[in-house]
Design an enzyme around this catalytic site. Structure first.
Site, PDB file in Angstrom:
ATOM      1  N   LYS A   4      -8.637   0.244   3.641  1.00  0.00           N
ATOM      2  CA  LYS A   4      -9.518   1.148   2.898  1.00  0.00           C
ATOM      3  C   LYS A   4      -9.327   0.994   1.390  1.00  0.00           C
ATOM      4  CE  LYS A   4     -11.022   5.994   2.939  1.00  0.00           C
ATOM      5  NZ  LYS A   4     -10.830   7.322   3.603  1.00  0.00           N
TER       6      LYS A   4
ATOM      7  N   LYS B 222     -12.590  -0.446  -0.748  1.00  0.00           N
ATOM      8  CA  LYS B 222     -13.270   0.542  -1.586  1.00  0.00           C
ATOM      9  C   LYS B 222     -12.817   0.494  -3.040  1.00  0.00           C
ATOM     10  CE  LYS B 222     -14.367   3.294   2.421  1.00  0.00           C
ATOM     11  NZ  LYS B 222     -14.596   4.623   3.025  1.00  0.00           N
TER      12      LYS B 222
ATOM     13  N   ASN C  45     -16.645  19.555   9.999  1.00  0.00           N
ATOM     14  CA  ASN C  45     -15.299  19.184  10.430  1.00  0.00           C
ATOM     15  C   ASN C  45     -14.322  20.288  10.036  1.00  0.00           C
ATOM     16  OD1 ASN C  45     -14.131  18.552   7.692  1.00  0.00           O
ATOM     17  ND2 ASN C  45     -15.796  17.066   7.714  1.00  0.00           N
TER      18      ASN C  45
ATOM     19  N   ASP D   3     -19.632  11.427   7.856  1.00  0.00           N
ATOM     20  CA  ASP D   3     -20.082  10.035   7.875  1.00  0.00           C
ATOM     21  C   ASP D   3     -21.518   9.910   8.380  1.00  0.00           C
ATOM     22  OD1 ASP D   3     -17.632   8.992   6.964  1.00  0.00           O
ATOM     23  OD2 ASP D   3     -16.797   9.092   8.986  1.00  0.00           O
TER      24      ASP D   3
ATOM     25  N   LYS E 288     -35.398  27.491  14.020  1.00  0.00           N
ATOM     26  CA  LYS E 288     -34.354  27.362  15.023  1.00  0.00           C
ATOM     27  C   LYS E 288     -34.899  26.689  16.283  1.00  0.00           C
ATOM     28  CE  LYS E 288     -31.330  30.093  17.995  1.00  0.00           C
ATOM     29  NZ  LYS E 288     -30.918  31.455  18.411  1.00  0.00           N
TER      30      LYS E 288
END
Length: 398
Positions: free
Chosen positions: A336, A340, A209, A278, A288
């Site tokens: 959240k 959590k 990301n 995630d 490869k």
């Protein structure tokens, strides 16, 4: 806050050296113990006897003039200091310090000290804007040095602009604030996770990301400045380790999970800024993969939810999560925090301009059981100070 503080004041050769005399007097009146180091050129503006009379301490100007034969003068002075103040700091002194040049008493002592260094530049406005000076200031900032920006006004050279040494009262106010801030997390252990993770599919391809780790690294730097013992668990990023921070490098979500669980028990505060994947490929290849004409499908499996694991295992740690959202940010943030078992959460809308991945600024909502506050768009270093101030305040209320 400065009572009994041992301060080394470095004075370099600029017309603003006369203000250093007033600064010495006012610091001494505040109860600080001030020892002055002068460069040879600074003596063209103010005499050593002036500083000696105002500080009632010896003045140093020669590396080889050992006043005490039982020690090494510049090393002893470097170790003695609680704070190191450079006022005025000329372009020449800034350039020397940025490039590790130690050719007089002041620069050799500076390179030897582990005390926090505060720099108050003073020079002509065009000198202050010169690319080489700007580059040197940025380098010193990356080393962890603090700056007291010059003020705008009439300069000795006749120009009007930025470059005038700040007034002694302002410099003292900054030092008092810094002395207070450096105690806020003293004795606390803080663990911070930062950056992205990489989930390999083969030796040359991975899922990741856009996280750069800037927010986490800013928090690590500021937490260390506030006296904390900081462990920074960092994904693959191209950032320099902040001063006085212990860094642990990881790559994958599994690596980050293992490191977080290894260190979390001994922590007082845990801040999870890392953008952990995630999902990861269910199957990875040792060689490869070759291109094929048909479409490629990659089966993905869930990674461990590190923040949830930390929340379910915490035994008194103050746990802070970050949430990067694009819609319904308050609702998702509250959910959240509850699911959590967080003590606080920092929520930001990454779709907003100037906020989120890769930027130097951020606009966030701070949410805890005690308060909910929308913070303005801030530089990430300043935002880190604001977040850590709120954490220290909540720790004091526990």
């Amino acid at each position: 806050m400065l009572q009994g503080k041992k301060i080394v004041l470095g004075v370099s050769g600029g017309i603003a050296a006369y203000k250093a005399a007033a600064l010495t007097s006012k610091l001494t009146q505040k109860g600080a113990i001030v020892k002055v180091i002068m460069t040879e050129n600074s003596k063209n503006f103010v005499g050593a006897s002036t500083f000696q009379a105002l500080s009632r301490q010896p003045v140093y100007d020669d590396t080889f003039d050992e006043q005490d034969p039982t020690g090494v003068q510049h090393i002893d002075l470097a170790d003695w200091a609680d704070m190191f103040m450079l006022a005025p700091a000329t372009a020449n002194l800034i350039g020397k310090l940025a490039n590790g040049i130690a050719d007089d008493m002041l620069t050799t002592t500076l390179l030897a000290t582990e005390a926090p260094v505060y720099i108050a530049p003073a020079m002509n406005v065009h000198m202050y804007q010169h690319p080489s000076v700007i580059s040197n200031l940025k380098k010193l900032d990356s080393f962890g040095f603090k700056f007291i920006e010059p003020g705008d006004g009439y300069l000795a050279c006749g120009y009007v602009g930025k470059g005038r040494l700040e007034e002694p009262e302002t410099i003292i106010a900054v030092l008092e604030d810094e002395a207070k801030r450096r105690k806020k997390l003293q004795g606390k252990k803080v663990m911070i996770t930062a950056g992205p993770t990489r989930e390999q599919i083969d030796p040359v391809r991975y899922f990741s990301n856009p996280s750069t780790g800037k927010m986490g690294f800013a928090l690590a730097r500021q937490a260390a400045d506030m006296g904390a013992e900081v462990t920074l668990i960092a994904g693959p990023v191209s950032l320099e380790t902040p001063p006085k921070v212990d860094r642990v490098d990881v790559v994958s979500a599994e690596d980050m999970y293992e490191s977080a669980m290894k260190y979390y028990k001994e922590q007082d505060v845990i801040i999870k800024t890392a953008a952990v994947a995630d999902y990861r490929p269910a199957l990875t290849y040792n060689h490869k993969m070759k291109k094929k004409d048909e479409a490629l499908g990659v089966e993905m499996e869930r990674t461990v939810d590190i923040l949830k694991e930390l929340g379910s295992h915490k035994t008194g740690q103050f746990l802070v999560g970050f949430a990067a959202e694009t819609q319904q940010i308050r609702e998702y943030g509250r959910e959240k925090m509850k699911n959590k078992n967080l003590d606080a959460i920092v929520i930001n809308d990454v779709s907003e301009e100037g906020s989120g991945f890769g930027t130097d600024t951020n606009r966030v909502i701070w949410m805890s059981s005690l308060e909910e506050e929308v913070l303005p768009l801030l530089d990430k270093q300043e935002l880190s100070r604001e977040i850590l101030h709120r954490i220290s305040k909540e720790l004091a209320d526990v």
